[in-house]
Design an enzyme around this catalytic site. Structure first.
Site, short mmCIF file in Angstrom:
data_model
loop_
_atom_site.label_atom_id
_atom_site.label_comp_id
_atom_site.label_asym_id
_atom_site.label_seq_id
_atom_site.Cartn_x
_atom_site.Cartn_y
_atom_site.Cartn_z
CE LYS A 122 -4.01 -2.23 2.12
NZ LYS A 122 -3.38 -3.53 2.46
NE ARG A 123 6.04 0.21 0.43
CZ ARG A 123 6.25 -0.17 1.68
NH1 ARG A 123 5.54 0.36 2.66
NH2 ARG A 123 7.16 -1.08 1.96
#
Length: 269
Positions: free
Chosen positions: A87-88
């Site tokens: 979840k960058r």
């Protein structure tokens, strides 16, 4: 091809302290790697998508990153596609640097796809999209998450009258169509299997693979996925993580559980 062969089941690797303890493994980077190996070997590497959760490896620092790299390399060497759940999300050169860490020719953590969030705007993820496309990979954007805390933000109305989630669906579809005029594009979406609006959300993403967390420990079943995401046949990837231990943590028990889940997931094709 992998989905047709092995079902669309996405197998999550979430080696939390509690999970490792239940498997009689040490709460260490070595234990996390051993758990991932156990799952891969139990399934005889016959998995359409493996989804390691980066946080459960990162908590061990550099040794955790090495364990994650080893697991990813092991999976991809046996042609198991890896979707890294990290979840960058960032902007400009920072986003490009993150993307290089997963898609460049020189990285030791080369994956097939990664999850992202877009609180900074979907267009800010363009460096991720460009890097993934160049590497023949994919990016999954969180659109409607299964956690209740995300609902207020994701269903908030914009000045156009669309919800945030609806706007993202429209933008993702347009971006995919720019890349590929028909079929499924490189930008997928995360849509929780427990979301009440999952049906309309998935229907608004006709050119995307959809990662559907929430099956198993969070309460949803494969039957729920089929009922809530009927427009997603053949492109919804139901994710199961903790529930792969439902029948026990030994290899043969994990093998039985994964095989059963894959049989159930075939109904989604």
């Amino acid at each position: 091809q992998k989905i047709v062969e092995h079902s669309p089941l996405c197998v999550g690797i979430d080696p939390s302290a509690a999970l490792l303890k239940s498997c009689d493994l040490p709460d260490s980077a070595e234990g996390a790697l051993e758990f991932g190996k156990r799952v891969l070997e139990a399934a005889d590497f016959r998995i359409a998508v493996l989804k390691p959760q980066s946080a459960f490896f990162e908590r061990f620092g550099s040794s955790g990153f090495r364990a994650l790299e080893a697991l990813v390399q092991m999976a991809r060497a046996r042609e198991v596609p890896v979707l890294l759940d990290g979840k960058r999300g960032d902007i400009d050169t920072t986003a490009a640097a993150y993307a290089d860490g997963y898609f460049s020719a020189t990285t030791t953590l080369r994956v097939d796809a990664i999850t992202t969030h877009c609180y900074l705007g979907l267009a800010a993820l363009e460096p991720f999209f460009a890097a993934a496309i160049a590497a023949d990979g994919g990016v999954f954007v969180v659109v409607r998450s299964s956690n209740p805390e995300g609902q207020a933000l994701q269903t908030a109305r914009m000045s156009s009258g669309e919800t945030v989630a609806q706007s993202l669906c429209r933008e993702i579809t347009a971006r995919n169509l720019r890349q590929r005029k028909d079929g499924l594009g490189p930008i997928g979406a995360v849509v929780g299997a427990t979301c009440a609006d999952a049906d309309e959300t998935v229907a608004a993403l006709p050119n995307s693979f959809v990662l559907a967390p929430g099956v198993g420990a969070q309460g949803a079943t494969m039957r729920d996925v089929l009922a809530r995401m009927p427009a997603g046949r053949g492109r919804v990837l139901p994710n199961v993580s903790r529930a792969i231990l439902a029948n026990g943590s030994r290899r043969e028990e994990i093998r039985t559980t994964i095989a059963s889940l894959q049989d159930q997931a075939r109904a989604l094709l």
